[in-house]
Design a protein around this motif. Structure first.
Motif, PDB file in Angstrom:
ATOM      1  N   GLY A  24       0.809  -1.207   0.000  1.00 29.29           N
ATOM      2  CA  GLY A  24       0.000   0.000   0.000  1.00 29.29           C
ATOM      3  C   GLY A  24       0.844   1.260   0.000  1.00 29.29           C
ATOM      4  O   GLY A  24       0.504   2.252  -0.665  1.00 29.29           O
ATOM      5  N   GLN A  25       1.968   1.242   0.728  1.00 24.91           N
ATOM      6  CA  GLN A  25       2.867   2.396   0.745  1.00 24.91           C
ATOM      7  C   GLN A  25       3.504   2.608  -0.620  1.00 24.91           C
ATOM      8  O   GLN A  25       3.658   3.743  -1.075  1.00 24.91           O
ATOM      9  N   GLN A  27       2.184   1.881  -3.463  1.00 23.06           N
ATOM     10  CA  GLN A  27       1.165   2.447  -4.335  1.00 23.06           C
ATOM     11  C   GLN A  27       0.995   3.933  -4.072  1.00 23.06           C
ATOM     12  O   GLN A  27       0.789   4.734  -4.995  1.00 23.06           O
ATOM     13  N   ARG A  28       1.079   4.343  -2.822  1.00 21.94           N
ATOM     14  CA  ARG A  28       0.941   5.762  -2.489  1.00 21.94           C
ATOM     15  C   ARG A  28       2.137   6.568  -2.996  1.00 21.94           C
ATOM     16  O   ARG A  28       1.990   7.701  -3.449  1.00 21.94           O
ATOM     17  N   LEU A  48      -4.947  -0.832  -7.544  1.00 20.05           N
ATOM     18  CA  LEU A  48      -5.134  -1.537  -6.275  1.00 20.05           C
ATOM     19  C   LEU A  48      -5.212  -3.052  -6.440  1.00 20.05           C
ATOM     20  O   LEU A  48      -5.451  -3.765  -5.471  1.00 20.05           O
ATOM     21  N   GLU A  55      -6.452  -3.541   2.584  1.00 19.72           N
ATOM     22  CA  GLU A  55      -5.612  -2.447   2.095  1.00 19.72           C
ATOM     23  C   GLU A  55      -6.257  -1.755   0.903  1.00 19.72           C
ATOM     24  O   GLU A  55      -6.177  -0.540   0.759  1.00 19.72           O
ATOM     25  N   ARG A  56      -6.926  -2.523   0.050  1.00 20.74           N
ATOM     26  CA  ARG A  56      -7.612  -1.936  -1.104  1.00 20.74           C
ATOM     27  C   ARG A  56      -8.701  -0.981  -0.655  1.00 20.74           C
ATOM     28  O   ARG A  56      -8.835   0.113  -1.179  1.00 20.74           O
ATOM     29  N   ARG A  58      -8.995   0.611   2.207  1.00 25.57           N
ATOM     30  CA  ARG A  58      -8.417   1.804   2.843  1.00 25.57           C
ATOM     31  C   ARG A  58      -7.805   2.744   1.810  1.00 25.57           C
ATOM     32  O   ARG A  58      -8.039   3.955   1.828  1.00 25.57           O
ATOM     33  N   LEU A  59      -7.041   2.174   0.852  1.00 25.80           N
ATOM     34  CA  LEU A  59      -6.331   3.008  -0.100  1.00 25.80           C
ATOM     35  C   LEU A  59      -7.273   3.647  -1.120  1.00 25.80           C
ATOM     36  O   LEU A  59      -7.033   4.761  -1.581  1.00 25.80           O
ATOM     37  N   GLU A  62      -8.384   6.810   0.278  1.00 28.07           N
ATOM     38  CA  GLU A  62      -7.351   7.834   0.252  1.00 28.07           C
ATOM     39  C   GLU A  62      -7.205   8.426  -1.143  1.00 28.07           C
ATOM     40  O   GLU A  62      -7.035   9.639  -1.297  1.00 28.07           O
TER      41      GLU A  62
END
Length: 250
Positions: A24-25, A27-28, A48, A55-56, A58-59, A62
């Motif tokens: 996830g990090q 991807q960010r 994602l 994680e999908r 949550r992200l 965001e």
């Protein structure tokens, strides 16, 4: 870049190597790099897909927050229907490179324009039927009234009725409604806050329906295998297409 890392919630990760970051990090960070050039258009191609389910969820929240904050027009390609419906202002459903429908997530789900969209987006029951005229159709021995449909189907024309699992009424609200049926629960798939019950409807001559019940209804109605339930299929929610039109399933 430090400002962008702060924007995506990673203010202290500028000196880290990719192996030191979670999926996830990473991807960010990729999103921050894409935003570094101040683009007028941002294209995200299944960003994602490689992440685990939590994680999908949550992200995607965001990404949606960032997109709204920055005001960047964003095109996101995804095969995840829930992802598309929860993140988009407008959804484009494509079938082998051909656009089937463009609309809001609400329109795409509740008012599909083609059998493919009805079958592809979300769960749906498909009933072979024959038009009787004036918004009435016969599926098996069951006569259904579809109040939200066009009435230009000729009597005797073969059609298919599309009904979402949640498009039913139970309890006191069903009183006076058309399309009242009785059926037996064959099995129940527990999904946490809801359940999906496979039901054998008396007049459908062996064809089953998948119907959704909330957790409260599961307990209040005693929904379990072998139980008979009296309910109504919502006339305004049934979609009708000619039988010759193809859907997503064979």
């Amino acid at each position: 870049m430090a400002e962008l890392l702060k924007l995506v919630g990673l203010p202290t990760s500028g000196e880290k190597y990719p192996a030191q970051l979670s999926g996830g990090q990473q991807q960010r960070v990729a999103l921050a790099r894409a935003l570094a050039t101040s683009p007028r258009l941002l294209l995200l191609d299944e960003p994602l897909s490689a992440l685990d389910a939590l994680e999908r969820i949550r992200l995607r929240g965001e990404i949606r927050r960032l997109q709204q904050k920055l005001g960047v027009t964003t095109i996101m390609v995804t095969h995840d229907q829930e992802e598309a419906l929860s993140m988009a202002d407008r959804v484009v459903v494509m079938n082998h490179g051909v656009i089937e429908q463009v609309g809001s997530p609400h329109d795409i789900y509740e008012r599909p324009a083609t059998p493919f969209v009805a079958d592809f987006v979300g769960k749906v029951n498909v009933l072979p039927a024959v038009a009787l005229g004036q918004g009435r159709f016969r599926a098996g021995r069951l006569e259904l009234y579809c109040s939200g449909e066009r009435s230009d189907f000729a009597p005797g024309q073969a059609v298919k009725l599309y009904l979402r699992p949640e498009d039913r009424a139970v309890g006191h609200e069903r009183e006076g409604q058309p399309n009242r049926v009785k059926g037996k629960v064959l099995k129940v798939e527990f999904l946490g806050s809801s359940c999906l019950a496979e039901m054998q409807i008396d007049e459908l001559d062996g064809q089953t329906l998948q119907l959704c019940f909330s957790l409260n209804q599961l307990h209040d109605l005693g929904v379990q295998a072998g139980v008979r339930i009296d309910l109504a299929l919502r006339s305004e929610r049934i979609r009708v297409f000619p039988a010759a039109a193809g859907g997503a399933r064979s």
